[in-house]
Scaffold this active site. Sequence first.
Site, mmCIF file in Angstrom:
data_model
loop_
_atom_site.group_PDB
_atom_site.id
_atom_site.type_symbol
_atom_site.label_atom_id
_atom_site.label_comp_id
_atom_site.label_asym_id
_atom_site.label_seq_id
_atom_site.Cartn_x
_atom_site.Cartn_y
_atom_site.Cartn_z
ATOM 1 N N VAL A 1 0.829 -1.210 0.000
ATOM 2 C CA VAL A 1 0.000 0.000 0.000
ATOM 3 C C VAL A 1 0.863 1.259 0.000
ATOM 4 C CG1 VAL A 1 -1.631 1.336 1.414
ATOM 5 C CG2 VAL A 1 -2.022 -1.081 1.008
ATOM 6 N N GLU B 1 -7.853 2.187 2.275
ATOM 7 C CA GLU B 1 -7.380 1.965 0.909
ATOM 8 C C GLU B 1 -8.145 0.784 0.305
ATOM 9 O OE1 GLU B 1 -5.305 3.736 -1.144
ATOM 10 O OE2 GLU B 1 -6.326 2.286 -2.411
ATOM 11 N N GLU C 1 -4.385 -5.653 -5.205
ATOM 12 C CA GLU C 1 -3.091 -6.036 -5.759
ATOM 13 C C GLU C 1 -3.312 -6.619 -7.162
ATOM 14 O OE1 GLU C 1 -0.837 -8.487 -3.031
ATOM 15 O OE2 GLU C 1 -1.273 -7.091 -1.416
ATOM 16 N N CYS D 1 -5.420 -9.524 2.785
ATOM 17 C CA CYS D 1 -6.542 -8.704 3.281
ATOM 18 C C CYS D 1 -7.781 -9.505 3.681
ATOM 19 C CB CYS D 1 -6.896 -7.656 2.235
ATOM 20 S SG CYS D 1 -5.582 -6.443 2.035
ATOM 21 N N LYS E 1 -7.577 -11.850 6.869
ATOM 22 C CA LYS E 1 -7.346 -11.151 8.147
ATOM 23 C C LYS E 1 -8.467 -10.151 8.449
ATOM 24 C CE LYS E 1 -4.331 -7.184 7.184
ATOM 25 N NZ LYS E 1 -5.297 -6.134 7.444
ATOM 26 N N LYS F 1 -3.218 -14.551 -6.157
ATOM 27 C CA LYS F 1 -4.008 -14.218 -7.342
ATOM 28 C C LYS F 1 -3.028 -13.822 -8.440
ATOM 29 C CE LYS F 1 -5.568 -9.682 -7.090
ATOM 30 N NZ LYS F 1 -6.456 -8.650 -6.611
ATOM 31 N N ARG G 1 0.830 -14.194 0.624
ATOM 32 C CA ARG G 1 0.235 -14.255 1.961
ATOM 33 C C ARG G 1 -1.126 -14.968 1.879
ATOM 34 N NH1 ARG G 1 1.367 -8.035 3.789
ATOM 35 N NH2 ARG G 1 0.997 -7.667 1.574
#
Length: 448
Positions: free
Chosen positions: A20, A158, A162, A270, A273, A331, A338
């Site tokens: 980010v 944000e 990605e 993201c 979590k 992806k 992660r």
Amino acid sequence: MCSFELFQFMNLVIIGTGYVGLVTGTCFSETGNMVVCVDIDKAKVAKLSAGQITIYEPGLEKIFLRNLKEERLCFTSDLASVVNEAEVIFLALPTPPGADGAADLKYVLGVAEELGKLLKGYKVIVNKSTVPVGTADKVREAIAKNYKGEFDVVSNPEFLCEGVAVEDFMKPDRVVIGTTSERAKKLMSELYAPYVRQGNPIIFMDERSSELTKYAANSFLAMKISFMNEIAQLCEKMGADVDMVRRGIGSDDRIGKRFLFSGIGYGGSCFPKDVQALVRSADEVQYDFKILKAVEKVNAAQKLHLVEKIKAYYNGNISGKHFALWGLAFKPNTDDIREAPALSIITALIAEGATITAYDPEAMQHVKESLGDAICYAPSHYEALEGANALIIATEWSEFRTPDFQRIEKHFPSKLIFDGRNLFEVAKMQSMGYLYISIGRLNSCNLI
Ligand SMILES: NC(=O)c1ccc[n+]([C@@H]2O[C@H](COP(=O)([O-])OP(=O)(O)OC[C@H]3O[C@@H](n4cnc5c(N)ncnc54)[C@H](O)[C@@H]3O)[C@@H](O)[C@H]2O)c1
């Protein structure tokens, strides 16, 4: 009559130069702002200062190099030396899950406390990290411990994805800004003006609503994916085709076409979590967030659905089998691994005595750093197939979509594919003599 507002560039400091922070800093410098990115990782700062990009993100390197050369973008580990030059300070720091799944705020609050010791005049401190409701108040308190001057804390979550982060940042669907300060609101409007010229809105709200908006967005998208994965399970059991169902519902505007692809579960830094953190936040206020708990459960199971199909094919025994694995990143178009579903598949297969040769266009280095020689790595997706009993597809990189099947056959006579991303047409694969097992589709040899 037209009116033109002339905005002045701003001096910005971005603290945290990961996915980010680096995209934010680079994209803000692209519109003329003077940006200093700060990171405690000195090796990262040295690399970036030398013009070496530290993440893979399409389109980023070009604008990073341009702004570095124009001296609108620079990097340091010395926060104290730059912080008072800035009008706006962004926090793009990690908020990983703590032991109980709640977001760990130690990085954000640690830096806030440090800022309190350094500030000498009015600043806007903007939180871009994904944080639980109430964090803006905590950041304010942490700064105020040591700084008695004026400042504002703003929540500005944000929403970049990605893989398309530069495009998302330069042309956001919306910018959400949580603040009740008119002074901060004005500065933030000016800063974002070049990015919303096409009429995409800046939505102002209070800090708490803004913080919750980010979790609500990610959790909703995770829910869409898990919902479709459950529909895929039903398709397999009922003889329906999830691709057809997806097209059938996605064309309804109220549902929308995106995030409806079934596969091997969501991953990344993201969704897992953030869903977990929202569930924990809800628990803290004695609210049982039932839908999200189900979303987590469905996703955990879906990550191993392909492994179950593989084991079923081999009657429960995959010891000694060798698999080619295409795709490691969570992806396509990123090197981020992660919570990547590929890693869950690798762990499960190795535990059962199988061996793996993997290929990914961008993420192999990160996997080598974490798994070492637990698996082998191939220089191309074709070479990964050498000697494999079966091919597993775990990430939908474009280069996997239209392979040279004649070349595949040369390396891989077994013609057995377990596709977790539904890349190929079932009928076409069958006509070429493949045993092709994918997710939730008709005639794709449903084993369980
Ligand atoms: N990655 C995404 O796609 C994405 C999208 C939207 C929001 N977010 C949120 O943004 C935040 C940052 O995520 P990320 O993926 O960029 O994380 P990241 O791990 O890639 O980067 C964080 C950076 O902060 C640095 N850092 C840690 N402590 C520091 C300190 N005290 N001072 C200076 N630098 C420090 C680390 O060295 C690292 O470079 C998280 O809250 C995340 O949830 C991420």
